[in-house]
Design an enzyme around this catalytic site. Structure first.
Site, PDB file in Angstrom:
ATOM      1  N   ASP A 100      -5.558   0.066  -9.304  1.00 16.54           N
ATOM      2  CA  ASP A 100      -4.987  -0.710  -9.972  1.00 16.54           C
ATOM      3  C   ASP A 100      -5.908  -2.309  -9.898  1.00 16.54           C
ATOM      4  OD1 ASP A 100      -2.473  -0.092  -9.944  1.00 16.54           O
ATOM      5  OD2 ASP A 100      -1.527  -2.115  -8.762  1.00 16.54           O
ATOM      6  N   ASP A 107     -13.375  -3.495   1.074  1.00 15.49           N
ATOM      7  CA  ASP A 107     -13.351  -4.963   0.711  1.00 15.49           C
ATOM      8  C   ASP A 107     -14.573  -5.346   0.351  1.00 15.49           C
ATOM      9  OD1 ASP A 107     -14.315  -4.467   3.133  1.00 15.49           O
ATOM     10  OD2 ASP A 107     -13.834  -6.285   4.544  1.00 15.49           O
ATOM     11  N   TYR A 164      -0.108   6.314   3.803  1.00 15.66           N
ATOM     12  CA  TYR A 164       1.125   7.283   3.375  1.00 15.66           C
ATOM     13  C   TYR A 164       1.538   8.872   4.445  1.00 15.66           C
ATOM     14  CZ  TYR A 164       0.076   3.558  -0.319  1.00 15.66           C
ATOM     15  OH  TYR A 164      -0.456   2.378  -0.471  1.00 15.66           O
ATOM     16  N   LYS A 175     -13.600   2.054   6.110  1.00 14.32           N
ATOM     17  CA  LYS A 175     -13.229   0.209   6.770  1.00 14.32           C
ATOM     18  C   LYS A 175     -13.361   0.827   7.968  1.00 14.32           C
ATOM     19  CE  LYS A 175     -12.062  -3.842   6.899  1.00 14.32           C
ATOM     20  NZ  LYS A 175     -13.349  -4.882   6.256  1.00 14.32           N
ATOM     21  N   ASP A 196      -5.383   3.502  -3.793  1.00 11.33           N
ATOM     22  CA  ASP A 196      -4.265   2.466  -4.686  1.00 11.33           C
ATOM     23  C   ASP A 196      -4.664   1.373  -5.445  1.00 11.33           C
ATOM     24  OD1 ASP A 196      -1.804   2.600  -5.176  1.00 11.33           O
ATOM     25  OD2 ASP A 196      -0.516   2.378  -3.856  1.00 11.33           O
TER      26      ASP A 196
END
Ligand code: ATP
Length: 358
Positions: free
Chosen positions: A250, A222, A138, A189, A246
């Site tokens: 959630d 993942d 971001y 990752k 982020d």
């Protein structure tokens, strides 16, 4: 008496309902504690301000906020204004302008809250997710070319700097060290992303040497989603990049029972600027204006703000009041299967603050 200046920015949608509820609960709490005061000043910045002035906040908005001890934020987002305008014009402007590089998101499955995980019991899910909040995916680095043509291209380049990764990694290890289990999961990752994520892994290994008493492990983003669902007890503190955290937070909020409960802190750990505290939910257009938004996430954010200000006893009192209301289960928001309004949940928490045993 200790006094703190707090800027309240309700923003948009249900932010306008949950922040006033949070202010009223914090005022009851300070009266009950009696040894410190929160002087709130409210700012009407957000999408309605944009409709009047063509900007989400005044040009000198950051200079106005700078003298405050903390910012109590609601939500930003409007059905008729693109998200990149509302988000970058207010919330991200504050996060970036005040170098709030550590985004901290606690998640707990509380007593009395029905979570979606059939086998998880309260205590099995007690995490803090640390999100790198200043760069990564971001960073806003990218561009568009050949707009409207078949060869149109858009780029969104993730930026990882040694300085940025090192400071968030140190922050996460320190936070993990302060929690009883001293356990940190570094999310990455680096199997598929061979550059920035490998730098992330290398710095994690370097910083780990400074914290020999913290156990750490490294998980791919993942794979960690399945671990969160299947083995929540195995996690404690989690650090991840801006985008990864982020998404994970959630998921964490949903696993803890509702988006309406979860809080977050955007911290400038160096304390050169005010830090900002907010519920993790957005402006939730579907329920805005109905007075039914669950304000618990905003109250919990208020407790995090008090902790940041050094008012630990008051923060603990507020958390106990929240836990008491949830455990009793008599006054629950609609998102938790109850019928209570925002005002009724706020009143129940105020009553619990006054209860003798807190
Ligand atoms: P964003 O601004 O992040 O795009 P959004 O406005 O689309 O978010 P979210 O905040 O992500 O909505 O919430 C998704 C849904 O969860 C909402 O539409 C609403 O139904 C529910 N929800 C969110 N927060 C609350 C709350 N405090 N109380 C009750 N329900 C909530």
């Amino acid at each position: 008496m200790r006094r703190y200046k707090i800027a309240a920015i309700p923003g948009d949608g249900i932010g306008k309902e949950v922040v006033p509820a949070g202010v009223s609960v914090l005022n009851v709490l300070t009266q009950r504690c009696g040894d410190f005061a929160l002087d709130f000043e409210s700012f009407d910045w957000g999408s309605d301000y944009w409709r009047r002035h063509g900007k989400m906040m005044p040009d000198d908005g950051l200079a106005v906020l700078k003298p405050f001890d903390a910012i109590y934020f609601g939500a930003v987002g409007d059905q008729n204004i693109p998200d990149h305008i509302t988000l970058w014009g207010l919330r991200l402007k504050i996060c970036q302008g005040f170098d709030q590089y550590a985004n901290v998101r606690p998640t707990r499955l509380m007593n009395g809250v029905p979570g979606p995980l059939a086998k998880a019991r309260p205590g099995d899910l007690d995490w803090v997710i640390v999100r790198e909040n200043s760069e990564g995916e971001y960073a806003g680095h990218g561009g568009r070319a050949h707009q409207g043509h078949p060869e149109e291209v858009g780029t969104e380049t993730a930026i990882y700097t040694r300085a940025g990764v090192t400071r968030i990694m140190r922050f996460a290890f320190r936070l993990a060290q302060s929690r009883p289990r001293k356990l940190l999961t570094v999310v990455t990752k680096s199997n598929a992303q061979r550059h920035g994520m490998v730098l992330w892994d290398e710095i994690a290994a370097e910083v780990a040497k400074e914290f020999p008493d913290v156990t750490h492990d490294k998980w791919l983003v993942d794979a960690v989603t399945t671990r969160m669902v299947l083995n929540p007890k195995s996690l404690d503190t989690i650090v991840a990049t801006n985008l990864h955290a982020d998404i994970l937070s959630d998921l964490a909020a949903a696993l803890s029972g509702s988006m309406g409960i979860a809080p977050t802190a955007n911290l400038n750990p160096d304390r050169n600027y005010p830090s900002m505290f907010e519920p993790i939910h957005g402006s939730a257009f579907d329920i805005a204006g109905k007075g039914i938004a669950n304000p618990i996430g905003t109250f919990w954010s208020g407790a995090m703000m008090l902790e940041h200000l050094g008012e630990r006893a008051a923060a603990a009192k507020l958390m106990s009041a929240i836990e008491l209301v949830l455990a009793k289960g008599e006054v629950m928001g609609r998102d938790l299967g109850g019928t209570a309004s925002t005002a009724e949940v706020a009143q129940a928490v105020c009553d619990a603050i006054h209860a003798a045993n807190i």
